[in-house]
Design a protein around this motif. Structure first.
Motif, PDB file in Angstrom:
ATOM      1  N   ASP A   3       0.756  -1.216  -0.028  1.00 40.71           N
ATOM      2  CA  ASP A   3      -0.107   0.061  -0.025  1.00 40.71           C
ATOM      3  C   ASP A   3       1.087   1.456   0.150  1.00 40.71           C
ATOM      4  N   ARG A   4       0.798   1.980  -1.113  1.00 41.93           N
ATOM      5  CA  ARG A   4       1.945   3.330  -1.069  1.00 41.93           C
ATOM      6  C   ARG A   4       1.252   4.300  -0.507  1.00 41.93           C
ATOM      7  N   ASN A   5      -0.235   4.326  -0.167  1.00 50.52           N
ATOM      8  CA  ASN A   5      -0.367   5.364   0.483  1.00 50.52           C
ATOM      9  C   ASN A   5      -0.044   5.143   2.136  1.00 50.52           C
ATOM     10  N   ALA A   6       0.046   4.111   2.662  1.00 51.89           N
ATOM     11  CA  ALA A   6       0.389   3.660   3.892  1.00 51.89           C
ATOM     12  C   ALA A   6       1.990   4.022   4.248  1.00 51.89           C
ATOM     13  N   LEU A   7       2.637   3.415   3.246  1.00 52.23           N
ATOM     14  CA  LEU A   7       4.146   3.057   3.363  1.00 52.23           C
ATOM     15  C   LEU A   7       4.955   4.194   2.403  1.00 52.23           C
ATOM     16  N   GLY A   8       4.338   4.819   1.522  1.00 54.47           N
ATOM     17  CA  GLY A   8       5.052   5.739   0.590  1.00 54.47           C
ATOM     18  C   GLY A   8       5.993   4.880  -0.462  1.00 54.47           C
ATOM     19  N   THR A   9       6.769   5.351  -1.256  1.00 60.30           N
ATOM     20  CA  THR A   9       7.306   4.617  -2.219  1.00 60.30           C
ATOM     21  C   THR A   9       8.466   4.121  -1.689  1.00 60.30           C
ATOM     22  N   ARG A  10       8.543   2.698  -1.410  1.00 63.73           N
ATOM     23  CA  ARG A  10       9.629   1.848  -0.847  1.00 63.73           C
ATOM     24  C   ARG A  10      10.516   1.156  -2.088  1.00 63.73           C
ATOM     25  N   LEU A  11      11.470   1.774  -1.882  1.00 66.41           N
ATOM     26  CA  LEU A  11      12.645   1.287  -3.166  1.00 66.41           C
ATOM     27  C   LEU A  11      13.240   0.104  -2.574  1.00 66.41           C
ATOM     28  N   MET A  12      13.780  -0.515  -3.701  1.00 66.33           N
ATOM     29  CA  MET A  12      14.667  -1.884  -3.091  1.00 66.33           C
ATOM     30  C   MET A  12      16.326  -1.477  -3.090  1.00 66.33           C
ATOM     31  N   PRO A  13      16.842  -2.184  -2.181  1.00 70.01           N
ATOM     32  CA  PRO A  13      18.348  -1.879  -1.781  1.00 70.01           C
ATOM     33  C   PRO A  13      18.981  -2.405  -3.103  1.00 70.01           C
ATOM     34  N   ASP A  14      20.128  -1.631  -3.479  1.00 70.14           N
ATOM     35  CA  ASP A  14      20.914  -1.954  -4.540  1.00 70.14           C
ATOM     36  C   ASP A  14      21.548  -3.015  -4.511  1.00 70.14           C
ATOM     37  N   MET A  15      21.244  -4.485  -4.703  1.00 70.28           N
ATOM     38  CA  MET A  15      22.142  -5.747  -4.197  1.00 70.28           C
ATOM     39  C   MET A  15      21.822  -6.541  -5.537  1.00 70.28           C
ATOM     40  N   PRO A  16      22.912  -7.256  -5.801  1.00 66.96           N
ATOM     41  CA  PRO A  16      22.658  -7.928  -7.068  1.00 66.96           C
ATOM     42  C   PRO A  16      21.660  -9.177  -7.055  1.00 66.96           C
ATOM     43  N   ARG A  17      21.600  -9.645  -5.739  1.00 67.09           N
ATOM     44  CA  ARG A  17      20.519 -10.722  -5.367  1.00 67.09           C
ATOM     45  C   ARG A  17      19.685 -10.368  -4.283  1.00 67.09           C
ATOM     46  N   ARG A  18      18.603 -10.849  -4.045  1.00 68.59           N
ATOM     47  CA  ARG A  18      17.743 -10.926  -2.948  1.00 68.59           C
ATOM     48  C   ARG A  18      17.322  -9.554  -2.417  1.00 68.59           C
ATOM     49  N   GLN A  19      17.249  -8.513  -3.569  1.00 65.94           N
ATOM     50  CA  GLN A  19      16.644  -7.252  -3.328  1.00 65.94           C
ATOM     51  C   GLN A  19      15.098  -7.222  -3.114  1.00 65.94           C
ATOM     52  N   ASP A  20      14.366  -8.134  -3.366  1.00 61.29           N
ATOM     53  CA  ASP A  20      13.180  -8.240  -3.307  1.00 61.29           C
ATOM     54  C   ASP A  20      12.850  -8.641  -1.756  1.00 61.29           C
ATOM     55  N   TYR A  21      13.744  -9.612  -1.305  1.00 63.91           N
ATOM     56  CA  TYR A  21      13.639 -10.283   0.200  1.00 63.91           C
ATOM     57  C   TYR A  21      14.056  -9.303   1.057  1.00 63.91           C
ATOM     58  N   ALA A  22      15.193  -8.228   0.766  1.00 66.56           N
ATOM     59  CA  ALA A  22      15.661  -7.094   1.545  1.00 66.56           C
ATOM     60  C   ALA A  22      14.481  -6.104   1.524  1.00 66.56           C
ATOM     61  N   LEU A  23      13.679  -5.909   0.699  1.00 64.31           N
ATOM     62  CA  LEU A  23      12.695  -4.816   0.657  1.00 64.31           C
ATOM     63  C   LEU A  23      11.627  -5.353   1.594  1.00 64.31           C
ATOM     64  N   TRP A  24      11.274  -6.668   1.548  1.00 66.89           N
ATOM     65  CA  TRP A  24      10.017  -7.068   2.583  1.00 66.89           C
ATOM     66  C   TRP A  24      10.748  -7.098   4.040  1.00 66.89           C
ATOM     67  N   LEU A  25      11.970  -7.444   4.230  1.00 70.62           N
ATOM     68  CA  LEU A  25      12.365  -7.092   5.678  1.00 70.62           C
ATOM     69  C   LEU A  25      12.326  -6.024   6.155  1.00 70.62           C
ATOM     70  N   SER A  26      12.856  -4.914   5.073  1.00 72.37           N
ATOM     71  CA  SER A  26      12.758  -3.498   5.517  1.00 72.37           C
ATOM     72  C   SER A  26      11.468  -2.859   6.159  1.00 72.37           C
ATOM     73  N   ILE A  27      10.386  -3.503   5.227  1.00 69.50           N
ATOM     74  CA  ILE A  27       9.058  -3.113   5.522  1.00 69.50           C
ATOM     75  C   ILE A  27       8.613  -3.699   7.101  1.00 69.50           C
ATOM     76  N   MET A  28       9.046  -4.969   7.181  1.00 65.61           N
ATOM     77  CA  MET A  28       8.543  -5.539   8.245  1.00 65.61           C
ATOM     78  C   MET A  28       9.276  -5.435   9.595  1.00 65.61           C
ATOM     79  N   ARG A  29      10.543  -5.024   9.472  1.00 64.94           N
ATOM     80  CA  ARG A  29      11.211  -4.685  10.479  1.00 64.94           C
ATOM     81  C   ARG A  29      10.711  -3.750  11.497  1.00 64.94           C
TER      82      ARG A  29
END
Length: 257
Positions: free
Chosen positions: A165-191
């Motif tokens: 939900d972009r209204n609730a979280l804003g625009t959340r970008l992915m860390p610039d990593m060669p792999r697992r960047q989507d996983y890192a995004l979910w963790l950053s939201i859930m942390r």
């Protein structure tokens, strides 16, 4: 209706790109924008994207200034997002026609800004269109609810099913990593205490074992996961080791589906 910004990175995907795009355009929820970044493809991907954009104004492709990888390609698309929600799909996977409609209805009452769904797996050589997909029994079932601690043991969220939900979280970008960047995004939201909740019905189709896929090389994911735990999540050595063992076990289980 809620506007959904669909983010799709593309790199040399001309063989599968058309059917992936059409699986988005065939959604029963029609209020969407398909934000595509071509990451310096050397095949006919960009030509195909221009033709698809000519046929449907919701297809909005841009060419990256240089090849930067999946995270940068996705972020370039997310930065253009205007939607209430951001959802992800890769250029060789599919959404089933009611994916957005059912997930949006669920998200409206889920009490969390991050939702996902179960999904099917298909072989790399599978042809056809998402609207004609016949359920095959190869299902990666999503748990009903996942918190940060559970996500450290295993990435339960299939990127092709995720929506925030972009209204609730804003625009959340992915860390610039060669792999697992989507996983890192979910963790950053859930942390920060956000739990993710799932529609348990499979509403997407993942193309498994495709040549060149970052996620298809399970051994390469071991150092990528380790770097994620240590450098991105700053876990201790013992906690990182426990998380890595759990992730490896879950990865083997999922690969057998």
């Amino acid at each position: 209706m809620a506007l959904v910004s669909v983010v799709m990175p593309v790199h040399n995907s001309a063989v599968t790109l058309g059917s992936s795009v059409r699986s988005v355009l065939a959604q029963t929820h029609t209020d969407l924008e398909l934000l595509i970044t071509d990451d310096a493809s050397t095949d006919e991907s960009m030509d195909l994207l221009r033709e698809l954009a000519r046929q449907d104004e919701r297809v909005l492709p841009v060419a990256a200034p240089e090849q930067g990888g999946a995270a940068r390609a996705r972020n370039l698309a997310m930065e253009r997002a205007k939607g209430d929600y951001v959802a992800l799909l890769d250029s060789d996977d599919w959404w089933l026609p009611q994916k957005l409609e059912k997930q949006l209805a669920f998200a409206a009452t889920a009490g969390t800004p991050l939702t996902f769904t179960s999904y099917y797996k298909m072989d790399a050589e599978h042809e056809g269109e998402a609207v004609d997909f016949v359920p095959n029994g190869r299902v990666v079932w999503a748990p009903a609810r996942v918190d940060y601690r559970a996500m450290l043991v295993h990435d339960h969220i299939g990127a092709l099913t995720a929506m925030y939900d972009r209204n609730a979280l804003g625009t959340r970008l992915m860390p610039d990593m060669p792999r697992r960047q989507d996983y890192a995004l979910w963790l950053s939201i859930m942390r920060d205490g956000v739990d993710a909740r799932a529609v348990r019905e499979p509403l997407a189709v993942y193309r498994a074992g495709r040549a060149g896929s970052l996620s298809s090389n399970k051994l390469a994911l071991v150092p990528a996961n380790w770097a994620l735990y240590r450098e991105h999540e700053h876990l201790s050595l013992p906690r990182s080791a426990r998380a890595l063992a759990g992730a490896a076990w879950h990865s083997v289980r999922k690969s057998r589906i």
